[in-house]
Design an enzyme around this catalytic site. Structure first.
Site, PDB file in Angstrom:
ATOM      1  N   ARG A 122      -3.565  12.930   0.690  1.00  0.00           N
ATOM      2  CA  ARG A 122      -3.594  12.822   2.152  1.00  0.00           C
ATOM      3  C   ARG A 122      -2.941  14.039   2.772  1.00  0.00           C
ATOM      4  NH1 ARG A 122      -3.117   7.142   4.760  1.00  0.00           N
ATOM      5  NH2 ARG A 122      -5.274   7.258   4.077  1.00  0.00           N
ATOM      6  N   GLN A 127      -8.822  15.691   4.892  1.00  0.00           N
ATOM      7  CA  GLN A 127      -9.138  14.581   5.791  1.00  0.00           C
ATOM      8  C   GLN A 127     -10.608  14.198   5.727  1.00  0.00           C
ATOM      9  OE1 GLN A 127      -7.716  14.685   9.828  1.00  0.00           O
ATOM     10  NE2 GLN A 127      -5.827  15.719   9.263  1.00  0.00           N
ATOM     11  N   ASP A 130     -11.563  11.878   2.640  1.00  0.00           N
ATOM     12  CA  ASP A 130     -10.784  10.650   2.425  1.00  0.00           C
ATOM     13  C   ASP A 130     -11.691   9.421   2.444  1.00  0.00           C
ATOM     14  OD1 ASP A 130      -8.966   8.595   2.381  1.00  0.00           O
ATOM     15  OD2 ASP A 130      -7.687   9.387   3.967  1.00  0.00           O
ATOM     16  N   SER A 133     -10.146   6.017   3.719  1.00  0.00           N
ATOM     17  CA  SER A 133     -10.109   5.859   5.176  1.00  0.00           C
ATOM     18  C   SER A 133     -11.496   5.555   5.737  1.00  0.00           C
ATOM     19  CB  SER A 133      -9.544   7.116   5.831  1.00  0.00           C
ATOM     20  OG  SER A 133      -8.159   7.221   5.597  1.00  0.00           O
ATOM     21  N   TYR A 230       4.921   5.257   2.679  1.00  0.00           N
ATOM     22  CA  TYR A 230       4.561   4.006   2.024  1.00  0.00           C
ATOM     23  C   TYR A 230       5.600   2.933   2.303  1.00  0.00           C
ATOM     24  CZ  TYR A 230       1.069   6.719  -0.436  1.00  0.00           C
ATOM     25  OH  TYR A 230      -0.001   7.518  -0.713  1.00  0.00           O
TER      26      TYR A 230
END
Length: 417
Positions: A122, A127, A130, A133, A230
């Site tokens: 990430r 981006q 991904d 996502s 996280y």
């Protein structure tokens, strides 16, 4: 003749997605690559063969995989497919390696260079690659649509001459990409939405979408996020307080959507049988983690279960595949963006830079070996999955199911698409 990219039809009958779109086929051809699409590969995503052909792709058969330099897939190849690949071929897909050590070892034995797209770091430059996502975003949307279909009542408040229809109360558990999209979709449909997560940073995101954030906001909560973004496992004392608050809240809800996954572990149990039993008849729970053991006690993969007290627990498999026409377009762009970084623009040949951070993060097998550090011993020492985290622990969304990347100034914010 340029190097050959092969797009197969997925062998899993429950996988309607495809790893290319007419747009990406055209762009791959523009890189000097020859693209072969297996006949019927895009039908489940509403892409007919003629659209691929018009974009510059050739329509072929499964046997064409044997001459491919690169195979782009949705799911990890099974043994029968591996036998049809030439040694040294590059295969890029959502590999789902956790708990599938034998399958990872089989790819190494087949001599392919395998990349697992869900391990994409990430960082800013990744981006557009991904897949977690892009697919989780659609899963969050579809979860609300599925819930609304099973709820069989109106979601928004309606004031009529005959009376008022109350708005559906909807609770989202886990606020990553899937959770945020679920919040946004439920709000668009007029539901009253609350959401929870142990990461304090998501509170503002929840509120910005017009939903109410629910959590025990004590000092431990304020420190409940790692430097990498996280969720930390909370103390037993916090878990007990959060569980009590959640249980009381769930009893008042019409719809609950759970999205929690942890990399390399079964899904944490967030909703107990007692919580389900406390809900009103006609309430709906959608478990987006059912394929990894489920967040909800009583959830059954691939089924909609109605409990004794009339609560429906929805356990649909491959939720992004339920909106395959959209999911495939996004996934195809993710794959193209990654593959483009490995094509030499001068020679128009695949040139894998093994010291590139994207390659190091995603490469599973290479030159007959399992090379990813998380799975390097898969062939010799089959991994035993740890037990699921219990229902008293709230965690982050499915989009966090990847190894933490090194923290950078340009790192992508958590919980964004």
């Amino acid at each position: 003749m340029g190097q050959i990219i092969f797009i197969p039809r997925e062998v899993d009958p429950n996988e309607p997605r495809v790893a290319a779109s007419p747009e990406t086929v055209k762009r791959l051809a523009g890189l000097g690559l020859d693209v072969i699409v297996e006949k019927g590969a895009g039908l489940g995503s509403r892409i007919p063969d003629q659209d691929f052909a018009a974009a510059g792709g050739a329509i072929g058969t499964a046997a064409d995989a044997k001459k491919a330099d690169v195979v782009l897939k949705v799911r990890r190849p099974i043994d029968a497919e591996l036998k049809g690949y030439k040694s040294g071929a590059t295969v890029i897909a959502i590999m789902d390696p956790y708990g599938n050590d034998a399958a990872v070892a089989a790819m190494a034995k087949a001599g392919i260079t395998a990349f697992s797209m869900e391990f994409m770091p990430r960082i800013t430059r990744a981006q557009s690659m991904d897949v977690l996502s892009s697919q989780a975003n659609l899963a969050g949307y579809q979860a609300v649509i599925d819930a609304a279909a099973e709820y069989d009542r109106a979601l928004p408040m309606m004031m009529t001459a005959a009376g008022t229809v109350p708005a559906a109360k909807t609770f989202i558990m886990g606020v990553g990409v899937a959770g945020l999209q679920a919040i946004a979709t439920a709000r668009r449909l007029g539901a009253v939405v609350t959401a929870t997560d142990v990461r304090p940073a998501v509170k503002e995101q929840v509120q910005s979408l017009g939903a109410k954030f629910l959590a025990v906001e004590d000092e431990e909560f304020k420190a409940a996020e790692t430097a990498g973004g996280y969720a930390k496992e909370m103390s037993k004392e916090y878990q007990a307080k959060q569980a009590a608050l959640t249980a009381e809240h769930i009893a008042k809800q019409d719809i609950v959507i759970t999205t929690a996954l942890i990399p390399g572990r079964p899904a944490p149990k967030l909703v107990s049988a007692a919580m389900v039993a406390s809900m009103k008849p006609g309430s709906v729970i959608v478990d987006l983690a059912v394929e990894r053991g489920g967040n909800v006690e009583g959830a059954v993969p691939g089924k909609v279960v109605t409990t004794g007290n009339g609560v429906k627990i929805v356990g649909h498999l491959n939720v992004p595949g339920r909106v395959a026409a959209s999911a495939s377009l996004l996934y195809a762009k993710n794959l193209y963006a990654f593959l483009e970084t490995m094509v030499d623009k001068t020679t128009k040949q695949l040139s894998i830079k093994r010291d590139d951070e994207l390659v190091k993060a995603t490469m599973l097998t290479d030159a007959g070996k399992v090379v990813h550090p998380n799975f390097a011993k898969a062939a010799q020492e089959p991994r035993t999955e740890p037990a699921a985290i219990p229902a008293t622990t709230m965690v982050a969304d499915a989009t966090d199911a990847k190894p933490a990347a090194k923290k950078k100034a340009a790192a992508k914010p958590r919980g964004t698409a």
